[in-house]
Each structure stands twice: as structure tokens, then as C-alpha cells.
Design an enzyme around this catalytic site. Structure first.
Site, PDB file in Angstrom:
ATOM      1  N   LEU A 162       0.818  -1.218   0.000  1.00  0.00           N
ATOM      2  CA  LEU A 162       0.000   0.000   0.000  1.00  0.00           C
ATOM      3  C   LEU A 162       0.847   1.262   0.000  1.00  0.00           C
ATOM      4  O   LEU A 162       0.414   2.315  -0.445  1.00  0.00           O
ATOM      5  CB  LEU A 162      -0.935   0.008   1.222  1.00  0.00           C
ATOM      6  CG  LEU A 162      -1.946  -1.148   1.319  1.00  0.00           C
ATOM      7  CD1 LEU A 162      -2.664  -1.114   2.650  1.00  0.00           C
ATOM      8  CD2 LEU A 162      -2.952  -1.079   0.169  1.00  0.00           C
ATOM      9  N   GLY A 163       2.065   1.151   0.529  1.00  0.00           N
ATOM     10  CA  GLY A 163       2.923   2.337   0.574  1.00  0.00           C
ATOM     11  C   GLY A 163       4.163   2.037   1.371  1.00  0.00           C
ATOM     12  O   GLY A 163       4.265   1.014   2.047  1.00  0.00           O
ATOM     13  N   GLY A 178       7.633   4.072   3.626  1.00  0.00           N
ATOM     14  CA  GLY A 178       8.248   5.292   4.150  1.00  0.00           C
ATOM     15  C   GLY A 178       9.713   5.058   4.419  1.00  0.00           C
ATOM     16  O   GLY A 178      10.321   4.143   3.852  1.00  0.00           O
ATOM     17  N   TYR A 193      11.362   3.941   7.079  1.00  0.00           N
ATOM     18  CA  TYR A 193      11.783   2.670   7.685  1.00  0.00           C
ATOM     19  C   TYR A 193      10.666   1.636   7.743  1.00  0.00           C
ATOM     20  O   TYR A 193      10.772   0.633   8.431  1.00  0.00           O
ATOM     21  CB  TYR A 193      12.386   2.913   9.078  1.00  0.00           C
ATOM     22  CG  TYR A 193      11.433   3.507  10.088  1.00  0.00           C
ATOM     23  CD1 TYR A 193      10.617   2.688  10.877  1.00  0.00           C
ATOM     24  CD2 TYR A 193      11.342   4.894  10.267  1.00  0.00           C
ATOM     25  CE1 TYR A 193       9.749   3.218  11.813  1.00  0.00           C
ATOM     26  CE2 TYR A 193      10.458   5.429  11.197  1.00  0.00           C
ATOM     27  CZ  TYR A 193       9.667   4.595  11.964  1.00  0.00           C
ATOM     28  OH  TYR A 193       8.798   5.125  12.886  1.00  0.00           O
ATOM     29  N   ALA A 194       9.556   1.878   7.023  1.00  0.00           N
ATOM     30  CA  ALA A 194       8.433   0.928   7.094  1.00  0.00           C
ATOM     31  C   ALA A 194       7.758   0.771   5.740  1.00  0.00           C
ATOM     32  O   ALA A 194       7.773   1.684   4.910  1.00  0.00           O
ATOM     33  CB  ALA A 194       7.408   1.411   8.118  1.00  0.00           C
ATOM     34  N   THR A 195       7.195  -0.422   5.522  1.00  0.00           N
ATOM     35  CA  THR A 195       6.384  -0.698   4.330  1.00  0.00           C
ATOM     36  C   THR A 195       5.034  -1.216   4.813  1.00  0.00           C
ATOM     37  O   THR A 195       4.970  -2.016   5.740  1.00  0.00           O
ATOM     38  CB  THR A 195       7.060  -1.754   3.433  1.00  0.00           C
ATOM     39  OG1 THR A 195       8.380  -1.293   3.124  1.00  0.00           O
ATOM     40  CG2 THR A 195       6.296  -1.957   2.140  1.00  0.00           C
ATOM     41  N   VAL A 196       3.961  -0.726   4.177  1.00  0.00           N
ATOM     42  CA  VAL A 196       2.613  -1.131   4.597  1.00  0.00           C
ATOM     43  C   VAL A 196       1.995  -2.035   3.534  1.00  0.00           C
ATOM     44  O   VAL A 196       2.025  -1.708   2.342  1.00  0.00           O
ATOM     45  CB  VAL A 196       1.702   0.106   4.835  1.00  0.00           C
ATOM     46  CG1 VAL A 196       0.325  -0.326   5.351  1.00  0.00           C
ATOM     47  CG2 VAL A 196       2.347   1.065   5.834  1.00  0.00           C
ATOM     48  N   ASP A 201       2.925  15.563  12.940  1.00  0.00           N
ATOM     49  CA  ASP A 201       3.216  15.271  11.523  1.00  0.00           C
ATOM     50  C   ASP A 201       1.901  15.215  10.740  1.00  0.00           C
ATOM     51  O   ASP A 201       1.676  14.293   9.963  1.00  0.00           O
ATOM     52  CB  ASP A 201       3.990  13.959  11.400  1.00  0.00           C
ATOM     53  CG  ASP A 201       4.568  13.758   9.992  1.00  0.00           C
ATOM     54  OD1 ASP A 201       4.706  14.753   9.256  1.00  0.00           O
ATOM     55  OD2 ASP A 201       4.865  12.613   9.624  1.00  0.00           O
TER      56      ASP A 201
END
Length: 473
Positions: free
Chosen positions: A21-22, A24, A26-29, A138
Site C-alpha cells: 500500500l505504501g 516510508g 523505515y516501514a512498508t505497509v 506530523d
């Protein structure tokens, strides 16, 4: 199953991870399905342990701590979290409508009414956080998700930068995205919880005008705009209500000391959290209608009309809140009856007012004659006369109301400085008259808008407009 970039999603015993889905820093969803309950769709945020430094570990722990402690219809739910040798997994509620950034981009701009519904929902989430001394830090359209595209409502997400922070706590760490970052955060690197209010202003501006106020071609240009002392100017098109413009200007105040406070934001007439759809909406509407009928029977047309209008402001959210089709139809039928009666009263009052308007106002003429030595007072009275003329001609109510509000803003300042005497008496009486006219017009506008909203909700087939699908569940 391979995803963009040729990477396969990680494996988790209880879930089947599918599309990405996306991603960033340090993370992937990923979108995922629970194996035991094939119907449950979730979003899983996978954080690679290798990518974590000390700060990102702290951010992640804060995010987990905050999301575990909050449950709110407009905040994304953290269902669970797990870890293995490579990753930490945050199992989140899945939002099928994507993020607000994409929603705005595909529509270019949002109508004021739609933007207002979203703003109310965001305010609702922020009030919940504010009451618990939590600042998001944020806020941006990419961190605001939509439950679905058919009946979208907002879900605040990504609490990676969030902090437990009282309004007076000051921080010095640069967080968030420059486009949505408050000037004091970028320039001084010293800030408090009020930075969230600036970000709300930028998001709201982007929803209404299709681009953020500091849209720039380069980072240098962006930095220059952020560091400038110039007030943020609002485009003249599309045309917005006075309350909408007032809120935007007060949110986008560069000096945090002059910026609208959280309490003022939550009670601002445009945010109007009092009229958000909820379980009490119908009871409040009914109580007002009972009073309206009493006044109507006593022959007090103005008071009855005012109460019918106030009742409609609760009936519309009551309709939006109600999910049972039969009860919804019964409410709509009652609303139609009250709207018809309010229309009859409006015609009656308008006829009486027109007679008064056509008779002229000799006191205003005398006051203008007495004010020729005060150009600013005379100019404000001229604006008031223009408003009265427009009203008499039945011209654009919004423009007429703007003129009334402009003239009243000036006249109230003049009254404060006016010495005791005949001119002060006349000025005081004139202000009272103009305030009455402005309030009457405001009620007409609200009643008309409530009627349109009630009618749009009664349609069985949804139109293409986003407005008809913006239902708070």
C-alpha cells in the site's frame, strides 16, 4: 506474491500479505487477510529492524504506546503488534479509501461543504488527542486515511512523530514535512502543541484551493516562503463563506502567540462541533421544534422561524447519523413539514421587512450627515447602505452578509472610540439594526443550506458529487 520493485512481502503465520500500500523511511505497509477469518482485511506496517536507529526505535515505541491507548472513530485502530527476527509488525485497521492527498488530487479541489465535514472529523480526533495531551506533530494529507470511497470518513494515522505533550511543553527536534510544518518549527526549531493547528490550516487550504500555501518548485524557494514574514493571502476563488476564511486566516497565523488556540478552534462557528452527527442530534432537534411550534402558535413568527432554523441544524446531522432506512424516512418526512412551515414564515417576515426597508431609515441618513468629518465612519455607513440596498433588491445573500459584516466590524471600532453624545446614540442604534439584519440573513442562508442537505440525503441514488457520499457513520 511479488510486489512493486520485485520484493516479496514478509510471511506472518496468521496473515496472508498481498499488495503493497505504501512505504516510508523505515516501514512498508501491506494489505493483508487474516487466515482464520478470510473476511477480515487489515493493513500491516512492517518495520525492518535493520533500518532502525535509536530515534526511529523511540518513534516506533511511542506510536505503539499511543495507538494502544486510544480508541476513536477518527483515529486508525492498532489491532495488535508482533515481531520476528527481521521485522516488527503493526497490525492496523484497513482503510480502503486511500489517503486524503490522493482524494484531493483526483478531484483537484473539494467544495467548502465537503472540506468542512472532513475538517469537523479531523477536529474531533484532535480534540480527543488534545484532551489527553497528545500532539501528532506530523499532520499532512498523506497521514489522513479514508475509510472508503463510497462513504468516506477520516482516520488519522501515522503517529510515528507523536508526543505526549502539554500545550506549554516546548520541543526542539525538527519533525514532519516542511510543506505542512509550522514556521516556528522550521525557523526556530522551538515549538509547542500549536504546530498541529498550523498543519490543520495548511491541509484545509490545500483541500479548498488544490495546493498548499507554500507550494514551491525547489526547497530553497520553499524555505524562503516559510521564513518570510508576509501574511498568508487567500485566493479570491473559489468563493468561500466568511466563517471559512476567518478560520483559515487564524490557523495560518505565522506567530504562534497570535494563532487561534485549541479551545477557539474547537468552538469556532465553522468547525461547529456542536452540530456533528451523533446520538443526541435527534433529541436536540426535537426539543427545538417543540419550542418553535409554541412560538408559532403564539404568533411570534420571528422567534418561531429562528427556532425552526436551529432545529434543522440538528436534523441534518441526525439524518446523517441514522442508519435505519425506515427511521431515516420518518425523520425526512418531519423535516419536510418543518421546512415548509419555515418557508411560509420566511415569506411573511420578508414581506414585513421589505416594507420597513422601503420606508428608508432617516436615522441612518442623519448619522451619515453627522459623520462627514469622519471619513472612516462615513465609509462604513456607506457599506451598510450598500448592504441594505442589495437586500432590498433580493441580490446574493452571501455578498449582502459579507457587506453587513464588513460594515459592522468597522462601526463597532468607531463606537468604542466615539464620545458620549447624539452621534454615539445614533451609531449604537444603527449597529443594533444592522446586527439584526445580518443575523436574519445568516439564518436564511443556514436554513436554505440545511434544506439542500436534507434533500440531498433523501435521494436514493447517489449523485457524482462527493457531498452526497460524505456520511459520518
Amino acid at each position: 506474491m511479488a510486489t512493486g520493485g520485485g520484493w516479496a512481502p514478509p510471511r506472518l503465520d496468521e496473515f496472508i500479505l498481498t499488495e503493497r500500500l505504501g512505504s516510508g523511511t523505515y516501514a512498508t505497509v501491506y494489505k493483508a487477510y487474516r487466515k482464520k477469518n478470510a473476511r477480515e482485511v487489515v493493513a500491516i506496517k512492517c518495520v525492518s529492524k535493520k533500518s532502525l536507529n535509536k530515534v526511529s526505535v523511540e518513534n516506533l515505541l511511542t506510536e505503539i504506546e499511543i495507538l494502544k491507548s486510544v480508541r476513536h472513530p477518527h483515529i486508525v485502530e492498532l489491532k495488535d503488534f508482533q515481531w520476528d527476527g527481521d521485522n516488527i509488525y503493526l497490525i492496523m485497521e484497513y482503510c480502503a479509501g486511500g489517503d486524503l492527498s490522493r482524494f484531493i488530487r483526483t478531484r483537484r479541489i473539494l467544495p467548502e461543504k465537503v472540506a468542512r465535514i472532513f475538517l469537523q472529523q479531523l477536529a474531533c480526533a484532535l480534540k480527543f488527542l488534545h484532551d489527553r495531551n497528545i500532539s501528532h506533530l506530523d499532520l499532512k494529507p498523506q497521514n489522513i486515511l479514508l475509510s472508503s470511497l463510497e462513504k468516506p470518513y477520516l482516520k488519522l494515522a501515522d503517529f510515528g512523530f507523536a508526543q505526549h505533550m502539554s500545550p506549554w511543553d516546548e520541543k526542539h527536534v525538527l519533525r514532519g514535512s516542511p510543506l505542512y510544518m509550522a514556521p516556528e518549527m522550521v525557523c526556530n526549531r522551538q515549538y509547542d502543541a500549536r504546530v498541529d493547528l498550523w498543519s490543520v490550516g495548511v491541509i484545509f487550504y490545500e483541500a479548498l484551493f488544490g495546493r498548499p500555501p507554500f507550494a514551491s518548485k525547489s526547497f530553497t524557494e520553499l524555505e524562503e516562503k516559510i521564513r518570510s514574514n508576509r501574511a498568508i493571502e487567500l485566493p479570491s476563488r473559489p468563493r468561500l463563506s466568511w466563517e471559512c476564511r476567518d478560520l483559515l486566516q487564524r490557523l495560518l497565523e505565522r506567530d504562534p502567540e497570535k494563532r487561534i488556540s485549541f479551545e477557539e478552534f474547537f468552538t469556532h462557528p465553522f468547525v461547529d462541533m456542536e452540530h456533528m452527527p451523533g446520538a443526541e442530534s435527534l433529541a436536540k432537534a426535537t426539543a427545538l421544534v417543540v419550542e418553535a411550534v409554541k412560538k408559532d402558535q403564539q404568533g411570534d413568527s420571528s422567534a418561531a422561524l429562528s427556532l425552526y432554523c436551529k432545529a434543522l441544524e440538528y436534523f441534518v446531522p441526525a439524518l446523517r447519523y441514522e442508519t435505519d432506512a425506515r427511521r431515516k424516512e420518518a425523520i425526512k418526512s418531519k423535516v419536510n413539514q418543518y421546512v415548509s412551515r419555515a418557508e411560509e414564515l420566511k415569506v411573511l417576515i420578508a414581506s414585513n421587512n421589505k416594507t420597513l426597508l422601503q420606508q428608508g431609515n432617516p436615522a441612518r441618513d442623519i448619522l451619515k450627515e453627522m459623520s462627514k468629518d469622519k471619513p472612516r465612519l462615513y465609509a462604513a455607513l456607506e457599506v451598510a447602505s450598500a448592504a441594505v440596498s442589495k437586500e432590498e433588491e433580493g441580490k446574493d445573500d452571501y455578498e449582502t452578509l459579507d457587506l453587513y459584516q464588513q460594515s459592522l466590524g468597522e462601526l463597532l471600532l468607531m463606537l468604542a472610540a466615539e464620545p458620549v453624545g447624539r452621534r454615539r446614540e445614533l451609531l449604537h442604534a444603527e449597529i443594533q439594526t444592522l446586527m439584526g439584519r445580518a443575523e436574519y440573513l445568516k439564518e436564511q442562508i443556514k436554513m436554505r443550506e440545511s434544506q439542500w442537505e436534507a434533500e440531498s440525503m433523501g435521494k436514493e441514488v447517489l449523485s457524482d458529487s462527493v457531498w452526497s457520499s460524505c456520511t459520518l457513520q
